[in-house]
Design an enzyme around this catalytic site. Sequence first.
Site, PDB file in Angstrom:
ATOM      1  N   LYS A 155      39.043  21.436  77.696  1.00  0.00           N
ATOM      2  CA  LYS A 155      39.535  22.054  78.934  1.00  0.00           C
ATOM      3  C   LYS A 155      41.041  21.914  79.136  1.00  0.00           C
ATOM      4  O   LYS A 155      41.632  20.897  78.841  1.00  0.00           O
ATOM      5  CB  LYS A 155      38.838  21.427  80.160  1.00  0.00           C
ATOM      6  CG  LYS A 155      37.365  21.753  80.289  1.00  0.00           C
ATOM      7  CD  LYS A 155      37.084  23.220  80.530  1.00  0.00           C
ATOM      8  CE  LYS A 155      37.464  23.688  81.918  1.00  0.00           C
ATOM      9  NZ  LYS A 155      36.609  23.109  82.955  1.00  0.00           N
ATOM     10  N   GLU A 173      45.611  26.247  91.523  1.00  0.00           N
ATOM     11  CA  GLU A 173      44.420  26.013  92.363  1.00  0.00           C
ATOM     12  C   GLU A 173      44.791  25.237  93.617  1.00  0.00           C
ATOM     13  O   GLU A 173      44.347  25.552  94.726  1.00  0.00           O
ATOM     14  CB  GLU A 173      43.365  25.212  91.584  1.00  0.00           C
ATOM     15  CG  GLU A 173      42.692  25.998  90.468  1.00  0.00           C
ATOM     16  CD  GLU A 173      41.758  25.102  89.662  1.00  0.00           C
ATOM     17  OE1 GLU A 173      40.558  25.147  89.904  1.00  0.00           O
ATOM     18  OE2 GLU A 173      42.247  24.348  88.802  1.00  0.00           O
TER      19      GLU A 173
END
Length: 462
Positions: free
Chosen positions: A283, A290
């Site tokens: 990841k 965000e």
Amino acid sequence: MSKLWGGRFTKDTNELVDRLTSSIGFDQKLAEEDIQGSLAHVQMLSEQGIISGEEASLIRKGLIQVKEKMDRGELEYSEADEDIHMNIEKFLIDEIGPVGGKLHTGRSRNDQVATDMHLYLKKHTQTVIELIESVQGALLKQAEDHIYTMIPGYTHLQRAQPVSLAHHLLAYFWMLERDKERFLDSMKRVDLSPLGAGAMAGTTFPIDRKRTAEILGFSGVYPNSMDAVSDRDFILEFLSASSIMMMHISRLSEELVIWSSQEFNFIELDDAFCTGSSIMPQKKNPDVPELLRAKTGRVYGDLMGLLTVLKGLPLAYNKDMQEDKEGMFDTVETIEGSLGLLAPLIGSMNVNTDAMKKAVTTDYSNATDLADYLVKKGMPFREAHAVTGRIVLDAIQKGLVLLELDLNHLKEFSPLIESDVFEAVSPETVVGKRDSEGGTAFSEVEKQLSLAKEKLKLQEQG
Ligand code: ARG
């Protein structure tokens, strides 16, 4: 009685009351502005002959010593002294003795706190404007590099018409430009001095409000003392401008999140601005955009909080108004932090031009142009829309894009279609021909870019 206002009281305050009423835990952020305001006030008091020159110079020196001690962390704030104003006054009296008590002549904490907040917001609005410009600069730089990079333009998050990537990025430049204008406009109202309004009705001392305003660098004074200590609309304006700006930043962040997904793969955010997962080794998460998206919520919250605090208050000052501070500080810190990150985030992102090219050459976002092509050959638009719709459906069923359809097959839908159709619906033509003012045509985008550059340069100079 140790409280500065303790004279008419017969008991110490309940400890819980001290805790509730005290604001020193957060308004210590106004220490610098508070001292600045006091220095201006004391200068004016002596110029007006309200205190002697000697007293004024003692107070001035004392305030400077207090400031230095505060900066060195040598002074401890006390909750019992409630707020930054009374803490500083206490420090001053400790420093220079009873003459320090003359500082508060012709002044109230009500005009004092309002002055501090105006000074604080004036300074930070300026910083925010500069930070907005740095984000605009980063957008401009990327736009300059990507005038000829095409990307699908979306409506309903469905591919609509291809656009120049620069056009897409510059859309945010102009949003930020209006945000900046809102902050600049609010400056007119932040730039007024409430000092000298007293508790609310003015004072019997021969003060000179214009003089303190001048010393503090304000361009004018509030004409009504009750208004000066009662309103916090200048903070509401800052919070509103911040909310609208964060809404823009949130939308941009959302696009960065989507674009950096494996599904889109339009951009890659720099490693320095991403984080990993504690369990999934592959990841690379876009935490920064965000969080910028999420922080928008707290800024809206700060705006709603203050609007709610103020809505039922009778004139003039009410203690409720002490609740104006934490939201303001929170928004200032949130937006300065967000803008500070957004500029390098955009500046360092890598644009995947191959993926964008693939996207615009393998979709149906040139369908409008096929319809327009038929219109230019004489077909009414409504009919052209229907014919093109049938062609798109046929292509979808065959798993092909419009450019891959055979000319003879296309002619079955309309004899008006000729070999020049392929050129007419190629992404370069589709984008390049939209040259109405403000459109995505490369020529128009170039004009837009110079306009944007001019704006930014003008502001940097001004
Ligand atoms: N700490 C107060 C505030 O922030 C200062 C003004 C207090 N005035 C008063 N009359 N209690 O609003």
